[in-house]
Design an enzyme around this catalytic site. Sequence first.
Site, mmCIF file in Angstrom:
data_model
loop_
_atom_site.group_PDB
_atom_site.id
_atom_site.type_symbol
_atom_site.label_atom_id
_atom_site.label_comp_id
_atom_site.label_asym_id
_atom_site.label_seq_id
_atom_site.Cartn_x
_atom_site.Cartn_y
_atom_site.Cartn_z
ATOM 1 N N ASP A 139 -8.694 -3.727 4.691
ATOM 2 C CA ASP A 139 -7.543 -2.829 4.828
ATOM 3 C C ASP A 139 -7.009 -2.439 3.448
ATOM 4 O O ASP A 139 -7.420 -3.005 2.429
ATOM 5 C CB ASP A 139 -6.464 -3.563 5.652
ATOM 6 C CG ASP A 139 -5.303 -2.647 6.011
ATOM 7 O OD1 ASP A 139 -5.517 -1.428 6.097
ATOM 8 O OD2 ASP A 139 -4.188 -3.165 6.213
ATOM 9 N N GLU A 184 -7.583 2.186 0.091
ATOM 10 C CA GLU A 184 -7.655 3.588 -0.426
ATOM 11 C C GLU A 184 -7.783 3.615 -1.934
ATOM 12 O O GLU A 184 -8.437 4.541 -2.433
ATOM 13 C CB GLU A 184 -6.413 4.371 0.024
ATOM 14 C CG GLU A 184 -6.318 4.581 1.514
ATOM 15 C CD GLU A 184 -6.032 3.307 2.289
ATOM 16 O OE1 GLU A 184 -5.336 2.432 1.754
ATOM 17 O OE2 GLU A 184 -6.532 3.178 3.417
ATOM 18 N N ASP A 211 -3.023 3.687 10.369
ATOM 19 C CA ASP A 211 -1.703 3.563 10.981
ATOM 20 C C ASP A 211 -1.273 4.833 11.695
ATOM 21 O O ASP A 211 -0.820 5.798 11.076
ATOM 22 C CB ASP A 211 -0.666 3.215 9.896
ATOM 23 C CG ASP A 211 -0.971 1.860 9.274
ATOM 24 O OD1 ASP A 211 -1.836 1.137 9.814
ATOM 25 O OD2 ASP A 211 -0.346 1.536 8.249
HETATM 26 C C1 GLC Z 1 -1.688 -1.783 7.135
HETATM 27 C C2 GLC Z 1 -2.740 -1.668 8.211
HETATM 28 C C3 GLC Z 1 -2.231 -2.269 9.500
HETATM 29 C C4 GLC Z 1 -1.833 -3.706 9.243
HETATM 30 C C5 GLC Z 1 -0.785 -3.790 8.131
HETATM 31 C C6 GLC Z 1 -0.481 -5.222 7.738
HETATM 32 O O1 GLC Z 1 -0.585 -1.001 7.447
HETATM 33 O O2 GLC Z 1 -3.161 -0.357 8.395
HETATM 34 O O3 GLC Z 1 -3.190 -2.178 10.509
HETATM 35 O O4 GLC Z 1 -1.323 -4.274 10.410
HETATM 36 O O5 GLC Z 1 -1.268 -3.131 6.979
HETATM 37 O O6 GLC Z 1 -1.610 -5.863 7.301
#
Ligand code: GLC
Length: 742
Positions: free
Chosen positions: A392, A395, A470
Amino acid sequence: MVRPQFQSVGAIQKFTRHGNTVDFHCQHGLVRIAVLTDNIVRVRATQRTDFGADVSYAVAKTKWAKVKTTVRSGKAITIATKKLRVIINKTPLRIEFARADGTILNGDERARGMGWEGTKCRSYRRLAADEMFFGCGEKTSPLNKRGSKTTFWNTDDPGHTYATEAIYVSIPFLISTRPGTHYGIFWDNTHRTQFNLGQVADEKHYILESDSGEIDYYFFAADSVREVVRDYSELTGRMWMPPRWALGFQQCRWSYMSAAEIMDVARNFRKRKIPCDVIYCDIDYMDGYRVFTWNPRTFPKPRKMISDLGKMGFKLVTIIDPGVKNDSKYAVCRDGRQKGMFLKKPEGGWFTGNVWPGECVFPDFTNPKVRQWWGPWHKELLDVGVAGIWNDMNEPAVWNHPGDTMPLDIPHDYDGQPTTHARAHNVYGFNMARACHEALRELRPKQRPFVITRAAYAGIQRYSMVWTGDNQSLWEQFALSIPECLNLSLSGVPFCGPDVGGFGGNCTGELLARWTQAGAFFPFFRNHTALHTRRQEPWAFGKKVEDVCRRYIRLRYQLLPYFYNLFHEASVNATPIMRPLFWEFPDDPNSYAVDDQFLLGASLLVAPILKLGARQRGVYLPAGGDWYDYWTKQKYDGGQYVTALATLDTLPLFVRAGSIIPMIKPMEFIGRKSIGEITLDIYPGKKTTGYLYEDDGESFNYERGLYSLTHFAWTNGKLQVNKRRTVYKSAARRYRVQVNND
Ligand code: GLC
C-alpha cells in the site's frame, strides 16, 4: 520567461536501415521505427543525437522472431509487413499506419506530428469522427475515454470522483476502436503523462504527451479489440494463476486491532455460515507502524493466531507500506541505512517524509540491490504463516511534501540509469510489488504468490493484482467501480476490484447489500472500510442485509469453477475476467455505451442495482445472442432493453443462451479439498458448449502442463464430454447436469 514553442521533428535528411529497424535523421531529432511482428511496430524519437539506454519496466518481451519486412522509398517511405504498412512522409516526417489493404488506421496529424516543447515530448494524432477510446488502466471517468483528458501520475486521492484525472495507477495504454478499425498505442514513458482525447465533438486530433524523456510508443494494428489486448499483453506480460483461495471472499478493516478481534471476526463468519477465505491485518498489527514487525501487546503470538485461523479455513494477509520508520533502534531502518538502501536528497543525506509511522526513509525500489535487500524481510511474515502481502501507499504517498509525494529531484537508480523521481515516480509502486513478488517466489517456490498493490505501472500483472484504492461508501463510487475495473481489465490487469461497501465514510445496509451482490462478480472480492467508519462486515446491518450478503457470497463460491476458467483464460492471453459488453458483442453499436453492466466471462451478464431504493432497472441485452434470466429462467431475445425486477435480495443476472456453466455446491472456504462433483448448469442455445479448467490451485505445476481441460457440449438433449487434457489427476469425477429451459 519565453514559453517554448512546439518543435516538430522536421524533415527527413537521411535514413538508414538495419534489419527490421529504420533510423530517420531529421532536422530536429532522430526517429527510429522498428517492426516487432506483422502488426506491432515500435516508434522512438529523441531530440538528442542518439537514443538513451533501452530500459523499460513495462516491457516483458524484447526478443521477437524475425518478420519479413520490406522498405521502399519513393515520394514517401513505406515499411511493410504482411499485415501492416507504415507510411512515412519525408518533408516533414509524418507517420501513418495502414492495413495491408491500404485502410488507414491512424497517423500523425499533418500540421504538427510529433516533437517537443522544451523538455516535453508530444504526439498529435489524427482523430476519426466515430473513434472511441478504451483502456488507460485505472481511471474513474466513463468507460469510453473519448473526450476526456487524463493524467498518468500515481496519486493517492481518496476523494476521487468521475472527474479526477490522476489516481493510483498509470497505464498509458490506449485502445481505439470504431466500426472495422482497431488499434492500440502503448506510450511507454514513466514521466508524468497526459492523454488529451479530443475536447469537442468534431475535434480532428488527439494528443499524447509526457513531461520529459523520449517518445517511445508501440502501435498495435489489429482486427479486433481482443487482438489489441492480446498483443499488448504479449509485450508487457500476463498474469500468473493466483492461488485458488484468492478467488474467495475476503474481509478487511482498517484495522482489526488485535488477534482477539481477528479471531472474533473469523468465528462470526463460520457461525453465520458466510463463506470467507481471507482476513487482513491492516497497519495496526505492526509495532508503531514499523514494517515487518508485530505489535507485541495486541498481536503477541501471530504464529498461533494464523494457525488457529488456518484450522478454521482462513488465510491471513498483512499490509506492508514502503515508508520505513526513521528510527535507529529499529532493525529494518538501521540495516537499510548501513547498506545505503534508502533514497537520498540530491545534496546528500537521507530523504525523509511523513507517513503512518511519522518520519520515514524510503527504499529505492528502482535499484535491483534494494529489491533484493527488501525481499528477505518478508521471510519473518511468511515464517509465521502469512499467506499474502498487501502493498500500500506506494505511489508513494508522502504527506509533508508538495503533491503528497516525494520531491521530483530525489535521485533514483532506475536499474542502473540514474535519474530523478520525476521519471521514477510512476514505477516506484511497480517495483515495490515486484520486489515483494520476487521474494515470495523465492521464499515459497512451490506456492503461487498473492500480492496486492495500490500503485502500479503498465506490466504490473506480472507481479501483482491491483485493488482500486480508497473509494467512498457512496452509490456513485459503486457505479464508477464498473467502468474503472473494466478499463483496468482491458489494460492487461484482469485481476482487480474495489473495496466492496466503500472505504471512506459510513456504509448503509442497502448499499452493502447491493455492492456485495455485484462485488461477488468482480475478479477480486474484498469488503474493506476505513478507521472510524461504521462496522461493515456482512452482518453489520442486521439480518436482512446479512442474508443478502450470504446468498451472493455463496453464489460466488458456487461459481468458482467458472471463475477459475476465466482466471486461466486471463493467464493465457489476458482476456478480461470481467468484460465490457462490446468485448463479446463488437457488432452491436449499443454495447460500447453500456457502463453500468458488465459480463463475467462470455456467459454471465451482470446488471447491478446502483441506486438507493431502486427495485427494478433497465437491462440492455446485447444483440447477437439470446438471454435467460438467471432467476426466472425466462428467455429473451438480445438487442433490447428489458426491465428486471430486483427486490433487495435480487441482482439482475442473465445467462447467454448456449452456455454451460460449471458450478459446485457452496462451501465455507476454498481450502485444498479437491472437488468431487461439478454441476453443469446448461442454458440451451443454437450451439451449447462450456469447459472446465482444473489444476492443483496452489503450485506452478500448471506451467509444466499439470492441468486438466474438459470440454462439454449439449446436443439433442445429451451431454458430450471431451477430455482434452487429463494430466491433473484430482480433477472432478462426476458431473451433474441441470438443464434450464424457458
Ligand atoms: C490506505 C489504504 C487503505 C488502508 C489505509 C491504512 O488508505 O488505501 O486501504 O486501510 O491506508 O493502512
